[in-house]
Each structure stands twice: as structure tokens, then as C-alpha cells.
Design an enzyme around this catalytic site. Structure first.
Site, PDB file in Angstrom:
ATOM      1  N   ASP A  80       0.818  -1.203   0.000  1.00 53.67           N
ATOM      2  CA  ASP A  80       0.000   0.000   0.000  1.00 53.67           C
ATOM      3  C   ASP A  80       0.858   1.262   0.000  1.00 53.67           C
ATOM      4  O   ASP A  80       1.465   1.597   1.016  1.00 53.67           O
ATOM      5  CB  ASP A  80      -0.904  -0.015   1.242  1.00 53.67           C
ATOM      6  CG  ASP A  80      -1.868   1.157   1.251  1.00 53.67           C
ATOM      7  OD1 ASP A  80      -1.961   1.862   0.228  1.00 53.67           O
ATOM      8  OD2 ASP A  80      -2.514   1.366   2.281  1.00 53.67           O
ATOM      9  N   ASP A  94      -1.112   5.828  -6.683  1.00 50.99           N
ATOM     10  CA  ASP A  94      -1.522   4.911  -5.629  1.00 50.99           C
ATOM     11  C   ASP A  94      -1.587   3.476  -6.146  1.00 50.99           C
ATOM     12  O   ASP A  94      -2.133   3.221  -7.214  1.00 50.99           O
ATOM     13  CB  ASP A  94      -2.888   5.345  -5.078  1.00 50.99           C
ATOM     14  CG  ASP A  94      -3.317   4.483  -3.914  1.00 50.99           C
ATOM     15  OD1 ASP A  94      -2.453   4.125  -3.082  1.00 50.99           O
ATOM     16  OD2 ASP A  94      -4.510   4.143  -3.823  1.00 50.99           O
TER      17      ASP A  94
END
Ligand SMILES: *[C@@H]1O[C@H](CO)[C@@H](O)[C@H](O)[C@H]1NC(C)=O
Ligand SMILES: *[C@@H]1O[C@H](CO)[C@@H](O)[C@H](O)[C@H]1NC(C)=O
Ligand SMILES: *[C@@H]1O[C@H](CO)[C@@H](O)[C@H](O)[C@H]1NC(C)=O
Length: 492
Positions: free
Chosen positions: A175, A372
Site C-alpha cells: 500500500d 496509488d
């Protein structure tokens, strides 16, 4: 023989003009201009949407060994969610809808993180269901909390690391949108189901709790002190969260063991992270895994979301020389996110007419566009999205349209096609750099019947996000010292 002299003359004449008017190759190489259209292989794309449901394709990942790549000693294998968990959905359409629902929860969690940093919300707002926020930290009150029904598990890409001494193998979600790494820990007050056995601190010789005074405890956004040991909490804004002891452990990646990495040992975890034992925080903050490794570089390559193949997450290999580079900008209010120095977007060779400020983070911490790993579909401010969509629609008038699907408003019925030409979509960066995207990174199948949609969506938030659909098959590398991100196509 005058005739042959004439033809010789004409031959040289044309030869001369041919060279005079053909642009020299060198010139076109120094100013790369991608072509105006790109081919989408429709048939093979549809085939992939069917393969994902076949039983024969899936190997048992648990039997796979940690493998380190020759290019890097700190290299980890990266798997798509589909390879860790065979989708339980009946068809590709319902799989797509579930993914998109998860994706909305993901975007919400990033916006919550930003709101928290910009103090638009307070930590207690994260638990609207409990007037008793205390229960999160109070051991005596660790009972089942209320979790939103939309939470179907975060995490799209996974890696496997060793935690503790001797190392226990654990699947971790990677992440780039958060910093704190954590794993589920025994004894569990509340643990969701995971593929590996739950990590037991008692079985590790390197487990060591952090004190409340330690700088790393003080760096946490949400922490509490109990009996002079540090407790952490990370909430993801969609009802999912993890709470437990903040400790140091040995983390083994590939053939290397790294001591003294601060991680969360979560005794109370909600949100169904789907099989993974925890999460590896790759954000830009001081507590993130790359920061704690003191590494200058890290890079990942995201394999096709529907594929079983693996790629790597690497921690010490520099950017490939062919990488298209862009500056990373920082948000003064939040050091977690990697803001991309995007200057424009072109469709079919034409720059979109959008304000230059569209992708800049401002002094108040609003705006900007981040890269992201966890968001699937790129989100753009509504005006920018509309401009992109209109240009794309203009360039695809020859394709049969189809009804919109979920958050996608621009779809096509390509069931009768084998391949189609679509306008090339490129991101542009300072110094004239251009990153043309492969067609399959922006015209994506939503079912197995030939419906394809433009894989971008508008957002009403000021924050834009480059999602992993647009990054697939591209090695995305971060040079943290120079604050540069590099993209190299076909480099998984
Ligand atoms: C606090 O720490 C002491 C000494 O380490 C220990 O004996 C005690 O059980 C701890 N109390 C709690 C509530 O964890
Ligand atoms: C990273 O640097 C810090 C401060 O210089 C040091 O304390 C720590 O041991 C280093 N960690 C690694 C893994 O090299
Ligand atoms: C897509 O087009 C084909 C003909 O090319 C047609 O048979 C099919 O019904 C269409 N699908 C949808 C969902 O409209």
C-alpha cells in the site's frame, strides 16, 4: 544510350528528394511523439476475462517459495488479488462490480486520511457508530464493532515477507497510500480469516514492544499508552481498522533480514483484508517500510489484475535507464502520499485544454494528483475528466456505444471485433516527457461479452489519483532521494 542516362538521372533525382524530405530518424528519436492511435486487442482481452474462472489455471500460492531476483537482493514477489483468492463471483461482470465497490471504499479511505491530516475531521469521527470510542483501545471492551456492509476487503496486490525470528511467512497487502505496516497477532481479540497461521509474538525471539516515549511511537497519527507500551490504531475510513501493540520486529525480504522495523501487532482487526496477514506501508512518511529501511529506491510492477503471473517489489534497484521520469511533490500537511508532477494529458495526440493548476497541490494541502497502488481506477477532477472523456468519445465515433456500467459512463460494445484502434492516451510531465499508456490500461473489459469502458472516473474531491489499472505492466519506481518517480513500460 540517352535513355538509360535519363533514368539514372531520375533515379538520383528522386533519391535526393527522398532524403531531403524524409525527416531524419535522429530527430524523431530525440522528440518522441507517440502515435495518435493505439491498438486494443479485444479478443484476447475477452479471453482473459473467461480464463480467470477456470479451475485449471490457478496454482496454489502457498506452495510457492520466496524467490529473489538477480537484479536486487531486496526483492519480493508480487501477486494480484485474483491469484491469492479465486473469485467467488459467478461471472466477470459481478467480479467487476465487486471490484468497483471495493475501489470506492479505497478512495474513501484515502480521502479520510487526507481529511484527518487537514483536520477536517477528528479521530473520533472515524467511529460514528460508537459513542464509546474508548473500546478501540480498552482491552476490557474489545467486542465486535459495527463494520460497514460495503467493506469487502481492501488490497489488490500482495507480497510475502517473513516476520520475526525465526521468520513466519505472511502475505501482506502492499500500500503506497499508508505508512504503518502491521500484521494480525495472537492473542486475537478479533481477527479476520487469513491464509497463513496468525503470527504469535511468543514464537519470535526478536519481538520487542516500543515504549510510549520512543520517537516512532510519537510519530503515529493515532496512539495510546498502556503500561508504558505503545498502542497503535490505523483506521481506513470504511469501517475497517487495526489496533494493537506497536513493536519492533525482524522483517525478512528475499534473502535479507532487517532488524528493528517498527510494525503494528494487531490484536483487534476488522475489515476482511481477504487472506492477507497484514499490510506493508509503502508511503512517504517516516514510519513507512522504505523509510525504515533507509532505502533510496523502491519499485513495483503490477501484473494484470486478472492474471496469475507474478512480478516483483524491489527495494534497492535504481530506476531503469529507459524510465519516463516525473518529479514527486510533497504535501506539507501529509507526507504519506506521492504527488505526481503531472503537467497534462493528451488524447489522440492533442493536449486537453485544462488549467495548468489542475494537478497541483496547493498551500492548504488540497488538490494534486497522487500515484496509488491500491486504487484501481484513476480519479480526475470532474472538469478534467469531462475534457478527457469528450476527447476520447470524439476519437471513437466509429465504435458501437454501450450503456454505462457503475462509475463508468463511456462504454462500447466490441463483441463483434477482434481488435480496434483507439486514440492514444498519454500523461505528460515536465521537460516534454510523455508516457503513452497501453490501450488495455484505459479501455477495460467489464464483462465477458465484449463490453469495454473507459477506465477513468470523475471525483468531486480536490484530490486526483492515478490508479493501478493505468499502472499495470509498468514498473513504477521511486527515487526517494531525488524525489523522482519513473515509469518504464513492459518491465514487469
Ligand atoms: C504492566 O506491566 C507489568 C510489568 O511488565 C506487568 O506485570 C503487568 O501485568 C502489566 N499490566 C497490564 C495491564 O498489562
Ligand atoms: C536507518 O537509519 C537510522 C538512522 O540513521 C538507523 O537508526 C537505522 O538503524 C537504519 N536502519 C537500517 C535498516 O539501516
Ligand atoms: C453487442 O452487439 C452485438 C452485435 O454485434 C449484439 O448481438 C449484442 O446484443 C450487443 N450487446 C449488447 C449488450 O447490447
Amino acid at each position: 544510350m540517352p535513355n538509360s542516362q535519363n533514368s539514372l538521372f531520375f533515379f538520383f533525382f528522386f533519391f535526393f528528394f527522398f532524403f531531403l524530405f524524409t525527416p531524419p530518424l535522429v530527430h524523431s528519436r530525440t522528440t518522441p511523439q507517440s502515435s495518435k492511435t493505439t491498438v486494443l486487442h479485444v479478443a484476447s482481452s475477452i479471453e482473459n476475462t473467461q480464463k480467470i474462472f477456470s479451475n485449471t489455471q490457478r496454482a496454489s500460492l502457498n506452495q510457492q517459495q520466496l524467490k529473489s531476483s538477480s537484479s536486487s537482493s531486496l526483492s519480493l514477489q508480487l501477486h494480484s488479488r485474483a491469484s491469492l483468492h479465486k473469485p467467488s463471483h459467478g461471472d466477470y461482470k459481478s467480479l467487476t462490480l465487486a471490484r468497483l465497490e471495493r475501489d470506492s471504499a479505497r478512495v474513501k479511505s484515502l480521502l479520510t486520511r487526507l481529511d484527518l491530516a487537514l483536520k477536517r475531521i477528528t479521530p473520533s469521527d472515524l467511529h460514528p457508530a460508537d459513542g464509546h470510542n474508548k473500546f478501540i483501545f480498552g482491552a476490557e471492551e474489545m467486542q465486535g464493532p459495527i463494520v460497514s456492509g460495503t467493506s469487502q476487503g481492501s488490497g489488490e496486490y500482495f507480497t510475502r515477507v517473513g516476520i520475526g525470528k525465526p521468520p513466519s511467512q505472511a502475505y501482506m497487502v502492499i500500500d503506497t497510500g499508508s505508512d504503518v505496516s502491521w500484521i494480525q497477532c495472537a492473542p486475537c481479540a478479533d481477527c479476520y480469516q487469513q491464509a497463513d497461521p496468525i503470527f504469535d509474538p511468543a514464537s519470535s525471539a526478536s519481538y520487542s514492544p516500543l515504549t510510549c516515549e520512543s520517537p516512532r511511537c510519537k510519530s503515529l497519527d493515532l496512539s495510546e499508552c498502556r503500561n508504558n507500551t505503545c498502542l497503535y490504531e490505523v483506521s481506513y475510513g470504511d469501517g475497517s481498522y487495526t489496533v494493537g501493540d506497536f513493536v519492533t520486529e525482524t522483517v525478512t525480504i528475499g534473502s535479507a533480514s532487517v532488524r528493528d522495523i517498527a510494525i503494528g501487532c494487531g490484536h483487534n482487526n476488522e475489515g476482511l483484508f481477504v487472506g492477507a496477514a497484514g499490510l506493508l506501508g509503502l508511503g512517504g512518511g517516516s514510519l513507512s517500510f522504505p523509510s525504515q529501511l533507509n532505502t533510496t529506491f523502491f519499485s513495483y510492477c503490477l501484473v494484470d489484475r486478472d492474471s496469475d503471473s507474478t512480478s516483483t517489489l524491489e527495494f534497492d534497484s535504481p530506476l531503469p535507464p529507459n524510465a519516463v521520469t516525473a518529479p514527486i511533490h510533497r504535501n506539507r500537511e501529509l507526507d504519506t502520499f506521492y504527488y505526481l508532477g503531472l503537467t497534462g494529458i493528451s488524447v489522440g495526440g492533442e493536449m486537453l485544454q485544462i488549467p495548468g493548476s489542475s494537478f497541483l497541490v496547493d498551500a492548504t494541502g488540497n488538490g494534486g494528483i497522487i500515484v496509488d497502488s491500491g486504487t484501481a481506477v484513476t480519479r480526475l477532477q470532474t472538469d478534467v475528466y469531462n475534457s478527457l472523456r469528450d476527447a476520447f468519445v470524439k476519437g471513437t465515433r466509429g465504435l458501437p456505444p454501450a450503456k454505462g456500467v457503475a462509475l463508468f459512463d463511456t462504454c462500447y460494445n466490441l463483441s463483434s471485433k477482434t481488435s480496434v484502434e483507439v486514440p492514444t492516451l498519454s500523461f505528460h510531465f515536465p521537460e516534454g516527457k510523455e508516457l503513452p499508456l497501453p490501450a488495455k490500461n484505459y479501455l477495460i473489459p467489464v464483462d465477458s461479452d465484449g463490453t469495454f469502458c473507459l477506465g477513468f472516473a470523475p471525483t468531486t474531491s480536490s484530490l486526483s489519483i492515478i490508479g493501478n489499472v493505468q499502472q499495470q505492466g509498468t514498473r513504477v519506481g521511486f527515487d526517494l532521494k531525488k524525489s523522482i518517480v519513473g515509469f518504464s513500460a513492459n518491465n514487469c
